[in-house]
Design an enzyme around this catalytic site. Structure first.
Site, PDB file in Angstrom:
ATOM      1  N   LYS A 186      -3.307 -11.604 -12.286  1.00 48.19           N
ATOM      2  CA  LYS A 186      -4.616 -10.945 -12.358  1.00 48.19           C
ATOM      3  C   LYS A 186      -5.017 -10.783 -13.816  1.00 48.19           C
ATOM      4  O   LYS A 186      -4.230 -10.293 -14.633  1.00 48.19           O
ATOM      5  CB  LYS A 186      -4.509  -9.585 -11.667  1.00 48.19           C
ATOM      6  CG  LYS A 186      -5.819  -8.856 -11.432  1.00 48.19           C
ATOM      7  CD  LYS A 186      -5.525  -7.576 -10.616  1.00 48.19           C
ATOM      8  CE  LYS A 186      -6.793  -6.854 -10.187  1.00 48.19           C
ATOM      9  NZ  LYS A 186      -6.469  -5.678  -9.332  1.00 48.19           N
TER      10      LYS A 186
ATOM     11  N   CYS B 228      -8.582 -10.272  -6.937  1.00 50.26           N
ATOM     12  CA  CYS B 228      -9.477  -9.114  -6.823  1.00 50.26           C
ATOM     13  C   CYS B 228     -10.508  -9.016  -7.952  1.00 50.26           C
ATOM     14  O   CYS B 228     -11.438  -9.806  -7.988  1.00 50.26           O
ATOM     15  CB  CYS B 228      -8.633  -7.851  -6.716  1.00 50.26           C
ATOM     16  SG  CYS B 228      -9.419  -6.529  -5.749  1.00 50.26           S
TER      17      CYS B 228
ATOM     18  N   GLY C  59     -15.334  27.029  16.250  1.00 43.67           N
ATOM     19  CA  GLY C  59     -16.595  26.944  16.974  1.00 43.67           C
ATOM     20  C   GLY C  59     -17.690  26.313  16.134  1.00 43.67           C
ATOM     21  O   GLY C  59     -18.781  26.052  16.630  1.00 43.67           O
TER      22      GLY C  59
ATOM     23  N   SER D  63     -15.036  21.926  12.035  1.00 46.51           N
ATOM     24  CA  SER D  63     -13.775  21.789  12.771  1.00 46.51           C
ATOM     25  C   SER D  63     -13.970  20.975  14.045  1.00 46.51           C
ATOM     26  O   SER D  63     -13.059  20.269  14.489  1.00 46.51           O
ATOM     27  CB  SER D  63     -13.164  23.162  13.066  1.00 46.51           C
ATOM     28  OG  SER D  63     -14.050  23.975  13.788  1.00 46.51           O
TER      29      SER D  63
ATOM     30  N   GLU E 161     -19.002  21.890   0.553  1.00 41.78           N
ATOM     31  CA  GLU E 161     -18.263  23.130   0.321  1.00 41.78           C
ATOM     32  C   GLU E 161     -17.238  22.948  -0.798  1.00 41.78           C
ATOM     33  O   GLU E 161     -17.046  23.834  -1.629  1.00 41.78           O
ATOM     34  CB  GLU E 161     -17.502  23.537   1.590  1.00 41.78           C
ATOM     35  CG  GLU E 161     -18.377  23.964   2.739  1.00 41.78           C
ATOM     36  CD  GLU E 161     -17.573  24.185   4.026  1.00 41.78           C
ATOM     37  OE1 GLU E 161     -18.139  24.737   4.961  1.00 41.78           O
ATOM     38  OE2 GLU E 161     -16.382  23.795   4.073  1.00 41.78           O
TER      39      GLU E 161
ATOM     40  N   LYS F 276     -19.872  -0.950   0.580  1.00 44.49           N
ATOM     41  CA  LYS F 276     -18.985  -1.782  -0.240  1.00 44.49           C
ATOM     42  C   LYS F 276     -19.032  -3.255   0.165  1.00 44.49           C
ATOM     43  O   LYS F 276     -19.049  -4.133  -0.703  1.00 44.49           O
ATOM     44  CB  LYS F 276     -17.549  -1.246  -0.138  1.00 44.49           C
ATOM     45  CG  LYS F 276     -16.540  -1.927  -1.060  1.00 44.49           C
ATOM     46  CD  LYS F 276     -16.768  -1.573  -2.517  1.00 44.49           C
ATOM     47  CE  LYS F 276     -15.636  -2.061  -3.414  1.00 44.49           C
ATOM     48  NZ  LYS F 276     -14.422  -1.242  -3.325  1.00 44.49           N
TER      49      LYS F 276
ATOM     50  N   GLU G 246      -3.811  -8.929  -1.770  1.00 45.41           N
ATOM     51  CA  GLU G 246      -3.280  -8.561  -3.082  1.00 45.41           C
ATOM     52  C   GLU G 246      -2.130  -7.569  -2.893  1.00 45.41           C
ATOM     53  O   GLU G 246      -2.251  -6.610  -2.132  1.00 45.41           O
ATOM     54  CB  GLU G 246      -4.413  -7.897  -3.884  1.00 45.41           C
ATOM     55  CG  GLU G 246      -4.000  -7.391  -5.248  1.00 45.41           C
ATOM     56  CD  GLU G 246      -5.131  -6.618  -5.944  1.00 45.41           C
ATOM     57  OE1 GLU G 246      -6.133  -6.281  -5.274  1.00 45.41           O
ATOM     58  OE2 GLU G 246      -4.992  -6.345  -7.150  1.00 45.41           O
TER      59      GLU G 246
END
Lengths: 621, 621
Positions: A130, A171, A331, A335, A444, A203, A44
């Site tokens: 579409k 789609c 540390g 990360s 977070e 999905k 598409e």
């Protein structure tokens, strides 16, 4: 039984790269021709990429996409090529016509549709526009294009095995059983669908279930091609497939990689078409034998999510032309995982880790960061922020100190450390032409446990931004891997391959801490991550109310007052940090409902989710 | 001639404040009743505020909005109240019914509509669901609600002057002449419309022209109520009005302020209704005389834009509960105008100016900033960044220096200064519970002439973010005031009132400079602002191509090569700074097409606007 030879050209989406896309499409069409395919499907909007957003408002962009489509169409020979492109409504062969009465949900005429152009023998013979325009989640189709009319042309080809009439969809169209049934009743013996369907956990299973259900309900085989590659926050995961008229998957391409799958698809019985049919004539007069079509097995869920993150991260950095990143290594686990993803995406020479110890950093933090860098084979430097912090603290505390000696909200001094780190990384990146990779996770981000303009600085996509800290299993059984789970999986993969695990053991086991105040730990400010993550997921993805969330904790044995207090605290934090999330880098979507395009919230907002459950009286109606 | 007494209750939008909104609506309905109005109009979605975005996906939010609507409905007496709210489709009196066939542009069932509830005598008698759903510019209606069906109920009241049948519309519905004509043909003698129509320059003229044209074309009077107040980047400007059946404006309320306008509107001749009519019965048995309805004159354009900015800035800061701001004062025009707007919005005690001279700041910069602060009566402190800069420069340059002594891209060191300033302001704001006000203008934002996480730091809306540096006149004659023009206007207003002009003369006249390198001026990097602004406006708002832009310069006497080079440079800068604009604070919309919700662009993008004009061959079709 008559078959239609369908080639699924699973190509990357490259936004705005008309020349490159046209070359790739032309090549794929030629390859499909060499397999004597009757039809080749391409993604598409594959000519211009997807989603291109408001570029579709620009006449030059649309003209260039149409011109590139014509260029590919001119290269077609016997195999019918289906090419995804934007198309100006007035010049649309086959799929124009009046907008259906009563469908005006908007006064703004778009003058544009999202079409599958049908080309053969160097000519454009028609197009399908579409019909269903997704306008939810990450999708804004109704903003850009008009819906196609209800009954669009079918196409008939004369294959070496006889004539076959097929319908074309784009789609979202195929997610409607009713629409597929209409196309079948209109006279189609097979349905082909062009897609640019973005990834989230689970999905592929949803896609195959929806398409299989539509195929079964209409008794018609369906061939489904998907795009691959990362585009901003979205990753297109490929996995193109075909189902027969019983909904059984008969072919499946690779995930997260370019592929070309060719399959002989048994078509449904011929019926007298009630819709208009465009006769394309002979495709091929003979047919070479095909190898059995691939049935690539789906990836294990950690592998799938990890690969999605690597793909999205790599494609963004390479497409913006800056395939080098700098990131802070604390540390800690976040990360460490981000650096590992960056290395897997761009290679160790393209990743620069920087340790930036401050006044409250633990001794282990630099050691663990260095161990990680050594494992990954990346450059590592230590640039302390302590002197800069002391300088700014002295000057600003002097200005802020009141008669009691207090210097305002303590969080300001924690944030100052994070912002000096962000400034340090941005300077290194700007000086060297690199991107900064931020490493905050979804947990977070949800509760605002980060510093705006500090650890959230980033010009690359955040690879962890859609990962909860811990692994959660959804009610339907889907596993949503978290930061810890993915890190452990990546280490295990290395061990299984006889390599040294990249992430140091200490990083995996030590308690989470931002190290911005003496002895600080995440658990001082937040509920334990497994509790937090379960609440967040139910709230963000299932719109659970405060009352329902508290009820779920009570069902687990919590004291009702403690449960209500915890839920109240979490939801208040989520509400209060909308303004911070509005200014963070994009994150790579792997969940059903990620922050960003998926969740659009007002900033100035008097509605409190924390108290909603108790303040609402039921409506009378 | 029979008249319908209509009250236009122009109330603030307060997102999520169901209790506060219900109180305000109840009060307005009662006031309209004391004027013996037949009908009182209140803003679109006035019960829950607008736009509430994805809060509409949350069942608790919708339930609370519906409950608040019922609560206001219970307070109604004889005057018919029209109340804007979200409503669950299944429970919709009068406006439910099947979704019109063929209108399925999306498979996602919303289950929700944007309605005007019709209440009288403590009861809900029906509702009109918005039919046209704007899904362009800043609007995303199709994301959230379903369209109402075509023929919805009309309502008949028995006024002291006789029976009157009226139709109800919501916002976008009235922009369609065809829809208004249908309602008239259905039997309506008057049309009333609930709106939440956001401001941009010239919007009131567009609104009145559209509504007058619809009224004339259908021969029916129209009463139009608008919301007021700022909601994130949008400002609702009020200016509620009514037109008679000839399209003549017969009443107009104030702009940017709460108002209640009552007018006796002459209705069109009675026709036999072909649509269903809900009989509401007697409103009032007698009528007090009304004073002549107000016909408030529109504001002069500088006044209008300035008031929009003050309104949007004030409402955001007060609604998030942090009505104090800190901002950097550089002595330049942008920060001077921003500080003046902040003071006009929140008062001098709520604004804290900080001068942050660095290694390349001119001597005049702090003096001019201090003069401004003195004029405005705000706190001013000087916090140099030079020591912090030297510390970070020493450490990072040490790391970056190569064999030739070079330290990477020079822009890194310019950005470092801006980021240390941003960090300084954020620390002061976090310590004191204030918001940071950023002060970059639209011209700079367009070409990326700012530092991400530096001068773009801001937790209040950017008051200048939608202002070009200079004033530009649009092709239709609309004047779009720029930063200089508004600053001069504000000074002139002060002088006219016998007050000292706030902005120092030196600030108004000195050449623009970021002062991040020795002797630096904006004109070193950018075309002169009048040229830049004209190019930007044509590119951003009219989608002019590179070729068209260069042509416009050549028509002004530019050398063709210089014109092409300038356009190329500007468009390349615009394209390359999408990623920076994605992470900046919201700005208050005053132009037709602002950055932000109005313009949604991919980040990873191979399309270059600079070269588009030459690389495109025209399509064959």
């Amino acid at each position: 039984m008559t078959t239609l030879r369908v080639a699924l050209a699973q190509l990357p989406v490259r936004v705005g790269d008309m020349a490159g896309n046209a070359t790739a499409l032309t090549h794929a069409v030629a390859t499909a021709g060499s397999w004597q395919a009757d039809v080749v499907l391409t993604p598409e909007m594959g000519v211009c990429g997807y989603p291109v957003e408001d570029l579709l408002a620009e006449p030059e962009f649309v003209r260039a996409a149409m011109a590139a489509t014509q260029q590919v169409a001119r290269s077609t020979d016997r195999t019918v090529a289906l090419l995804g492109a934007p198309w100006v409504t007035g010049s649309l062969p086959g799929a124009a016509g009046a907008r259906p009465a009563g469908s005006a949900t908007d006064t703004r005429e778009r003058g544009l549709r999202n079409v599958a152009v049908v080309a053969q023998g160097g000519q454009v013979h028609g197009a399908h526009a579409k019909t269903l325009l997704p306008t939810y989640s990450v999708f804004d189709d109704a903003r850009h294009v008009e819906a196609g009319p209800a009954q669009q042309d079918l196409y008939r080809v004369l294959t070496p095995e006889g004539p076959v009439t097929f319908g074309v969809l784009v789609c979202e169209d195929v997610w409607s059983d009713a629409l597929v049934q209409e196309v079948r009743r209109g006279g189609a013996q097979a349905v082909v669908v062009l897609n640019a369907s973005p990834y989230h956990v689970g999905k592929q299973r949803l896609r195959e279930a929806a398409v299989a259900a539509a195929a079964r309900s209409a008794g018609v085989p369906i061939a489904y091609v998907n795009a691959v590659g990362g585009q901003d926050e979205l990753v297109f995961d490929g996995g193109s497939f075909a189902v027969d008229g019983d909904g059984v998957v008969v072919a499946r391409g690779r995930s997260f990689a370019t592929d070309l799958v060719t399959v002989d698809l048994p078509v449904a019985a011929e019926v007298d078409p009630s819709w208009d049919v465009v006769d394309l004539g002979v495709t091929h007069t003979e047919r070479c034998p095909l190898p059995p079509p691939p049935l690539t097995a789906p990836r294990e869920v950690h592998d799938e999510v990890y690969t999605a993150l690597v793909t999205g991260f790599r494609d963004y950095c390479t497409r913006v032309g800056l395939p080098q990143v700098v990131l802070g290594l604390s540390g800690g686990i976040d990360s460490a995982l981000a650096a590992t993803i960056a290395v897997d995406a761009l290679g160790p020479d393209a990743v620069w880790g920087v340790g930036m110890p401050g006044p409250y950093s633990s001794g282990g933090s630099v050691d663990d960061a260095r161990a990680l860098a050594d494992n990954l084979g990346i450059r590592f430097d230590v640039v302390p922020i302590t002197d800069a912090y002391l300088e700014r603290h002295r000057v600003l505390a002097g200005l802020l100190t009141d008669r009691t000696g207090a210097t305002g909200q303590p969080v300001a001094w924690e944030n100052l450390q994070a912002r000096l780190r962000g400034t340090t990384l941005m300077t290194l990146a700007n000086a060297t032409g690199a991107l900064v990779c931020t490493t905050g996770n979804r947990s977070e981000s949800a509760v605002g446990y980060f510093t705006l303009y500090g650890d959230s600085c980033g010009t690359a996509p955040n690879p962890l931004g859609d990962l909860l800290k811990t692994t959660v299993t959804l009610r339907d059984g889907t596993v949503l891997p978290g930061v810890y789970g993915l890190a452990q999986w990546r280490n295990d993969r290395a061990a299984a391959a006889g390599q040294a695990p990249p992430i140091p053991a200490a990083t995996l086991t030590k308690p989470a801490s931002a190290e911005l105040a003496p002895g600080q730990q995440d658990s001082d400010s937040l509920p334990p991550y497994p509790v937090l993550d379960r609440l967040l997921l139910a709230f963000l993805e299932d719109h659970a109310s405060a009352r329902e969330l508290a009820g779920s904790l009570v069902a687990d044995g919590w004291d009702p007052q403690a449960a209500a207090g915890t839920v109240d605290r979490v939801l208040t934090l989520v509400d209060r940090s909308e303004f911070k999330r509005r200014q963070v880098p994009i994150r790579i979507k792997v969940s059903r409902l990620a922050f960003g395009r998926d969740r659009r919230m007002p900033l100035a907002n008097h509605w409190s989710h924390a108290t909603a459950a108790v303040s609402v009286e039921p409506p009378m109606a």
